[in-house]
Enzyme design. Sequence first.
Site, mmCIF file in Angstrom:
data_model
loop_
_atom_site.group_PDB
_atom_site.id
_atom_site.type_symbol
_atom_site.label_atom_id
_atom_site.label_comp_id
_atom_site.label_asym_id
_atom_site.label_seq_id
_atom_site.Cartn_x
_atom_site.Cartn_y
_atom_site.Cartn_z
ATOM 1 N N GLU A 191 10.351 1.076 10.284
ATOM 2 C CA GLU A 191 11.406 2.066 10.026
ATOM 3 C C GLU A 191 10.729 3.416 10.184
ATOM 4 O O GLU A 191 9.891 3.796 9.374
ATOM 5 C CB GLU A 191 11.985 1.850 8.625
ATOM 6 C CG GLU A 191 13.374 2.429 8.478
ATOM 7 C CD GLU A 191 13.349 3.791 7.855
ATOM 8 O OE1 GLU A 191 13.246 4.764 8.634
ATOM 9 O OE2 GLU A 191 13.400 3.888 6.627
ATOM 10 N N LYS A 250 0.833 -1.201 0.000
ATOM 11 C CA LYS A 250 0.000 0.000 0.000
ATOM 12 C C LYS A 250 0.870 1.254 0.000
ATOM 13 O O LYS A 250 1.512 1.585 0.986
ATOM 14 C CB LYS A 250 -0.929 0.051 1.218
ATOM 15 C CG LYS A 250 -1.936 1.188 1.071
ATOM 16 C CD LYS A 250 -2.538 1.688 2.361
ATOM 17 C CE LYS A 250 -1.726 2.742 3.075
ATOM 18 N NZ LYS A 250 -1.732 4.063 2.448
ATOM 19 N N CYS A 300 13.787 10.367 6.473
ATOM 20 C CA CYS A 300 13.754 9.891 7.858
ATOM 21 C C CYS A 300 15.117 10.017 8.518
ATOM 22 O O CYS A 300 15.213 10.271 9.706
ATOM 23 C CB CYS A 300 13.254 8.456 7.900
ATOM 24 S SG CYS A 300 14.053 7.416 6.686
ATOM 25 N N GLU A 316 10.946 15.643 15.321
ATOM 26 C CA GLU A 316 11.217 15.517 13.896
ATOM 27 C C GLU A 316 10.365 16.524 13.125
ATOM 28 O O GLU A 316 9.145 16.534 13.266
ATOM 29 C CB GLU A 316 10.894 14.098 13.426
ATOM 30 C CG GLU A 316 11.208 13.884 11.963
ATOM 31 C CD GLU A 316 10.999 12.435 11.515
ATOM 32 O OE1 GLU A 316 10.023 11.819 11.961
ATOM 33 O OE2 GLU A 316 11.817 11.948 10.723
#
Lengths: 329, 495
Positions: free
Chosen positions: B274, B200, B308, B406
Amino acid sequence: MLRSPTVDAVMAQERAASFTKRSIKSSAKLAGLRLALSMLDLTTLEGKDSPEKARALCRKGLHPFERDEAMLGERLPSVAAICVYPALVAACREILAGTGVNIASVATGFPSGQYPLSVRLDDVRKAVGDGADEIDMVINRGAFLAGRYDEIAQEIREVKRACRRPDGVFAHLKVILETGELETLDNVRRASDIAIRAMAEVDAEAGIDAPGTPDFIKTSTGKVQPAATMPVTLVMLEAIRDWYLETGRLVGMKPAGGIRTAKQALHYLVMVKETMNLDVPGFEHVAGNPWLTPHYFRFGASTLCNDILRQIAWLKTGRYQAGYDFSEA
Amino acid sequence: MAKPANGTTTIASPPAAEFASGWTYAPAPESVKVQIKPRYTHFINGVWTRATGETFPTLNPATEQTLCEISQATGGDVDKAVAAAGAAQPKWAALAPGERAKYLFRLARRIQERARELSVLETMDSGKPIKESRDVDIPLVAAHFFYHAGWADKLAYAFPGRTPRPVGVCGQIIPWNFPLLMAAWKLAPALACGNCVVLKPAETTPLTALRLAEIIEECDFPPGVVNVITGDGRTGATLASHPGVHKVAFTGSTEVGKKIAAATAGSGKRLTLELGGKSPHIIFEDASLDQAIEGIIAGIYFNQGEVCCAGSRLFVQESILDDVTSRLRRRLSTLRVGDPLDKNTDVGAVNSRAQLDTIRNYLRLGADEGATLHECGTAPLPAKGFWCRPSFFTGVQPSHTIAREEIFGPVLSVLSFRTPDEAVARANNTPYGLAAGVWTDKGGKIFDIARKLKAGVVWCNTYNKFDPASPFGGYKESGFGREGGLHGLRAYVDF
């Protein structure tokens, strides 16, 4: 002893390669090619050079494409200088005196420099006396690699003093580092810093304030491989940049040898544009980047000239001309 | 010949007028045009489903124009996809490993052949510069398939003395920052190890995964081996908790990762995550500064900072803080922000309005908490689209929100340190642990610091280097499990 910044070779190579990824098209390409043409030190450095060959090169440099107005509807710029051996300076002077195209002479026992200092200095004085506007000297690589850095600096100062004409004006000095023999980028940076400082010291002796005489550092003689490369030129530009930021003095840059195509020349100009964005006062006409003028950036080359002309002709006419459509020199 | 005083020579040709603005690059638009259908459906069991039900648009973030309509997968669609994968699984697993490798090699070659098309599509759907999709994303996609194709018939050597078996049906949910590359990271090892997949893609960037499904169809994969379904978080949640799924692999935010971990707990499903990061760069006074700056720029402004492992915290030794800041400012001013399809663009559009709002919120927070913002450039940005100028904050303290959370945007926080121990302590003072960068010319120091950093990847005098043979993954809230290399295979085999 002078402390030079270290250079990480891997990342410097990566950065240098990134400039080749810029896509220079249409108007930017045409402007860049015209500029590159005006930055040429059109060079012949052969044992078989003769006065007639030098004269032919001067004619070519003055008017690189004789049919420019007829075919392209514009007069293309002359090159910046003609670069020859000292014995041919007088022949060049017959043609170039008063034209605005400079005479550059290699000297100091070019290309090896393996001669006594007195001989090298006489070589310089003779060329200056014959009318050379610019002197391309070689450093003593043997002394550099043996770690005798003070000796290098001292010799550069002596040569620069020998560049002074009786009227007190200096012929511009270009210090050839012969980076192909220095091998590492750390050495390139250190040699650049030594040369830049030594030249400025003589300017200071003579009471010349910033921005100083437009002297150059230059990559190569063209007699050693590799000659000019993008990473080496980048490191030298960074030395010039740091020196300007520290002192306000301007030093020119001349990559020489191995730049044969118009595309390569554009890559170098991209590097200059994106590395030397320093907003130097007095250079508003080039957005504060003196290295986007022939006063502070040169290409030492011979075959590059006709490739630039060929690309300009293609941009303006949409057709590639044959090689023989452009005069040899 | 007339010579003015020292300083200038008369040179016949003054530079052209084009140089008054410093040699402006003319537009260099990518010329390849790609075909996009008005509507896409799901790829289940080797066929495209009928166009019924709810749809949503996918936008070009640089223009805000709708590229096409995408189908929202329902619970029924997820059921069908999982069932198709489950049905295909025994045959795919029983296929001679060399045959599986052939499919993957064929797919890798076809990706290379259609690389330019995929790059353009990726750039249109995600907003990333064509320079990056062309030179980084798509080449790495092909490399991942090639690499894992090579493993397909050598798994016994990867795990000596053991008998690796496929895990089963893998539900793989991927993010919008590297849409096709993340698809490759997920698909390649799963398929090589004999698993079947329901993939997906993110709802804002489904186009390249759908194009990949077309290529998989073209390569004649057996039906059901790869199924691609599109939809938002609801589809992802249904897929992750589906009883027919044996393994879930997720790349995305820590917030969603935690939900998936909770949803799969106790179900016997294998899980790799992750997740986010707040990766530190440590730059010592003995570093090669100009090259370190290059690494820092690449670390935080690559893909608009939507990475990331973006190096979003920069720890600078106090003695060179001013020097590094001014170099950073000068270098930042050469970054070109704008049309992602222009070959000279360095920083493209932020992926979505929502992400832009998030970034802007952090920019506000940083200023409110007392840090100083430095923005790149003043050239006007396009009127339409989601744009954020690359920027960095100075005067950041470790307690500031912008040093802890983040941001996932082109925003760097610059902090300082005095000693190596302090640098390590500050760098590790984060809930994350995905990547880190160390910059020094001193070999001994590199190894010492690298060993002490709690991060899945430590880059030394470089940053953002990826290779299919090199495992990637995190510590702590950056997730668990590795992708790539030998380690990455482990997530897709049972013994």
